[in-house]
Design an enzyme around this catalytic site. Structure first.
Site, PDB file in Angstrom:
ATOM      1  CE  LYS A   1      -7.577  -0.829  12.120  1.00  0.00           C
ATOM      2  NZ  LYS A   1      -7.084   0.538  11.896  1.00  0.00           N
TER       3      LYS A   1
ATOM      4  CD  GLU B   1      -4.933  -8.386  -1.579  1.00  0.00           C
ATOM      5  OE1 GLU B   1      -5.867  -8.287  -0.742  1.00  0.00           O
ATOM      6  OE2 GLU B   1      -4.597  -7.454  -2.327  1.00  0.00           O
TER       7      GLU B   1
ATOM      8  N   GLY C   1      -3.010   0.736   9.993  1.00  0.00           N
ATOM      9  CA  GLY C   1      -2.198  -0.382   9.495  1.00  0.00           C
ATOM     10  C   GLY C   1      -0.717  -0.047   9.395  1.00  0.00           C
ATOM     11  NE  ARG C   2      -0.714   5.639   6.399  1.00  0.00           N
ATOM     12  CZ  ARG C   2      -2.029   5.550   6.238  1.00  0.00           C
ATOM     13  NH1 ARG C   2      -2.598   4.373   6.081  1.00  0.00           N
ATOM     14  NH2 ARG C   2      -2.796   6.635   6.256  1.00  0.00           N
TER      15      ARG C   2
ATOM     16  CD  GLU D   1      -1.615   2.820   2.946  1.00  0.00           C
ATOM     17  OE1 GLU D   1      -1.356   1.979   2.072  1.00  0.00           O
ATOM     18  OE2 GLU D   1      -1.837   2.519   4.124  1.00  0.00           O
TER      19      GLU D   1
ATOM     20  CG  HIS E   1      27.772  -0.140  -8.228  1.00  0.00           C
ATOM     21  ND1 HIS E   1      29.017  -0.172  -8.820  1.00  0.00           N
ATOM     22  CD2 HIS E   1      27.972   0.051  -6.903  1.00  0.00           C
ATOM     23  CE1 HIS E   1      29.937  -0.044  -7.874  1.00  0.00           C
ATOM     24  NE2 HIS E   1      29.333   0.101  -6.708  1.00  0.00           N
TER      25      HIS E   1
ATOM     26  CE  LYS F   1      -7.574  -3.294   2.405  1.00  0.00           C
ATOM     27  NZ  LYS F   1      -7.611  -3.369   3.851  1.00  0.00           N
TER      28      LYS F   1
END
Ligand code: G6Q
Length: 547
Positions: free
Chosen positions: A208, A214, A268-269, A354, A385, A513
């Site tokens: 965005k 990263e 973003g999410r 978030e 399990h 960030k």
């Protein structure tokens, strides 16, 4: 107007009193007393069925919770969100992921812009581009069709498209392999690049802001790798961007023609519905991508129109709030009984934590109740399990959302029946538990001695009375997946309104960030830093010594 603190309201206080009564309730008893409990406490909408009867509550609890939601202004806030009001107060932004999946005739302007026109113009480009890549008309620099797509993005620019591509793998184009690179750890991009050929690989740089460290590092690494085999002029056939930042993509060397824009009102999410969903359109084709949007839109309409008592996202939110607030549950486990949904818990983790992992109200005052629980989980039956032990017999009560699909996409009918049987048996066991007397009878029937029975009985006893929801859908198809994600988006929204937090900022993420930048310089620069605490200095020194 300042929203009153949650605990000061009469409805909350009435719920507190009611919760004291509810402390002794046993779900076994609630089911026994009401043969209609399942019919009463279940709801169907937009391709999904929600059974919330296996929770420690009754009809009165729900009425009180619905009254609380009304009092907290859920209706008005919901309408404000859909109308494009700037409800993300700390960033002064509208929150319009619902507009990304609305029909073209939506009449809505934000800052003078016709939102539906903008959204559909980008969708048309996504359509044309995905058609071209899928048909093979879009070719790499040596004239070959694209075989591999590498999405480079992180957080909201990774989790959504990755989860949806995995979930819809049955619908995917057989020639196109999807790769997702997110971590700044060079092993991530390195592993992807080892699997692909520059002649037939398309990179999507999804960011965005187009400044996320990263993503920028991984994008530069991909670019450098590509330029070992091809020239700068050929970049345009292999690199596209999804971003709101046209200047930054130009600086990176991506042709603005190859940029798919979105807008600051898409968090973003919440962005998988925007051009961030480009990998989905490429993988499954635009038709199925449109179905995915339609499923979410169907849930939007339900959320907007259904009365709270029959409103699936509202109910899911209220039940979750009840468990968090009055049963003291600090985490919620997500258990999809479908292997292709294996990234869904991770996706929800970001969506929920978030959004509502906040400790001050919209007005900046400390909240007076706990907010978002920890969200975690994995697919069934695998989880059974492993950590289900704690869920059955541990000291914490952890509500579970079971998600199951009634019809498989394979023909191994027996395996599907076994899968569903496990899912339903688990929810039954969490609800019923197993009393010491029942355990004793079992052990007697197995012929154990009295002493052995007394030794084993406490270990084999299950308290039960542990809450769960079960969400069913017919098929795991694009429409139902869209609806499922939108269900959880709106659940998160409703809880955020009840807690009166801003569900749409993420200052904790922003902190991450900037924090690493200084230490990154210190790891490589001279002289060694000494201004941190002794632990941080020591760790930096060890990393420098390893160079
Ligand atoms: C999502 C968050 C965060 C964000 C990433 C990537 O709601 O804001 O996960 O999506 O940090 O940001 P960019 O898309 O700007 O690279």
């Amino acid at each position: 107007m300042l929203t009153p603190s949650l605990t000061s309201t009469a409805t909350f206080q009435a719920l507190e009193t009611h919760a004291v009564d509810a402390e002794d309730w046993q779900m076994r008893g609630l089911f026994g007393a009401d043969p209609q409990r399942f019919e009463r406490l279940s709801v169907e909408a937009a391709g999904l069925f929600l059974d919330y009867s296996k929770n420690r509550l009754d009809g009165r609890t729900l009425d009180m919770l619905a009254a609380l939601a009304r009092e907290r202004g859920v209706e008005a806030r919901r309408d404000a969100m859909f109308a494009g009001e700037k409800i993300n107060l700390t960033e002064q932004r509208a929150v319009l992921h619902t507009a990304l999946r609305a029909p073209r005739d939506l009449a809505l302007t934000v800052d003078g812009q016709d939102v539906a026109a903008d959204v559909h113009a980008v969708l048309r480009r996504v359509h044309a581009f995905s058609d071209a890549v899928r048909s093979g008309a879009w070719q790499g620099y040596t004239g070959k069709p694209i075989t591999d797509i590498v999405n480079i993005g992180i957080g909201g620019s990774d989790l959504g498209p990755k989860m949806v591509c995995l979930s819809l793998r049955q619908y995917a184009h057989p020639r196109l392999r999807m790769h997702f690179v997110s971590n700044v750890d060079g092993h991530d991009i390195d592993a992807a690049l080892q699997q692909v050929n520059p002649e037939t690989t398309l990179f999507i740089i999804a960011s965005k802001t187009f400044t996320t460290a990263e993503t920028m590092m991984n994008a530069q690494a991909a670019r450098a790798w590509f330029l070992q085999s091809a020239s700068e002029a050929e970049l345009s056939r292999h690199f596209v961007a999804v971003s709101t930042n046209v200047e930054a993509i130009k600086t990176f060397g991506i042709d603005p023609q190859n940029m798919f824009p979105f807008w600051d009102w898409v968090g973003g999410r919440y962005s998988v519905w925007s051009a961030i969903g480009l990998p989905v359109a490429l993988a499954v084709g635009y038709g199925y991508f449109a179905d995915f949007l339609a499923g979410a839109h169907a849930m939007d309409l339900h959320f907007k129109e259904a009365p709270f008592e029959q409103n699936m996202p509202v109910i899911l939110a209220l039940v979750g709030f009840w468990n968090r607030q009055f049963l003291g549950c600090t985490s919620v486990s997500i258990a999809p009984y479908h292997q292709d949904l294996n990234r869904f818990p991770a996706y929800l983790q970001q969506l929920d934590m978030e959004s509502n992992g906040k400790r001050v109200t919209r007005a900046g005052l400390p909240v007076d109740t706990p907010t978002c629980p920890v969200i975690w989980g994995d697919t069934g039956t695998n989880g059974q399990h492993a950590y289900f032990q704690l869920l059955h017999q541990g000291t914490d009560v952890t509500p579970i959302d079971f998600i199951a699909v009634l019809r498989p996409a394979h023909e191994l009918e027996n395996q599907h029946a076994a899968l569903l049987a496990n899912c339903f048996a688990q929810s039954e066991a969490f609800m019923k538990g197993k009393t010491q007397d029942e355990v004793r009878i079992d052990l007697q029937q197995q012929g154990l001695s009295l002493a052995e029975i007394e030794n084993l009985a406490p270990h084999k006893t299950f308290p039960g009375n542990r809450p769960s929801n079960t969400i069913l859908m017919d098929y795991l198809n694009p429409f139902n997946l869209g609806s499922l994600i939108a269900l959880y988006e709106h659940k998160t929204f409703v809880q955020g309104v009840i807690w009166d937090v801003n569900s749409f900022d993420q200052w904790g993420v922003e902190l991450g960030k900037v924090l690493a930048k200084r230490i990154e310089a210190e790891l490589t620069g001279t002289p060694a830093p000494s201004e941190h605490d002794s632990s941080t200095n020591g760790l930096i020194a060890r990393a420098r010594a390893a160079d």
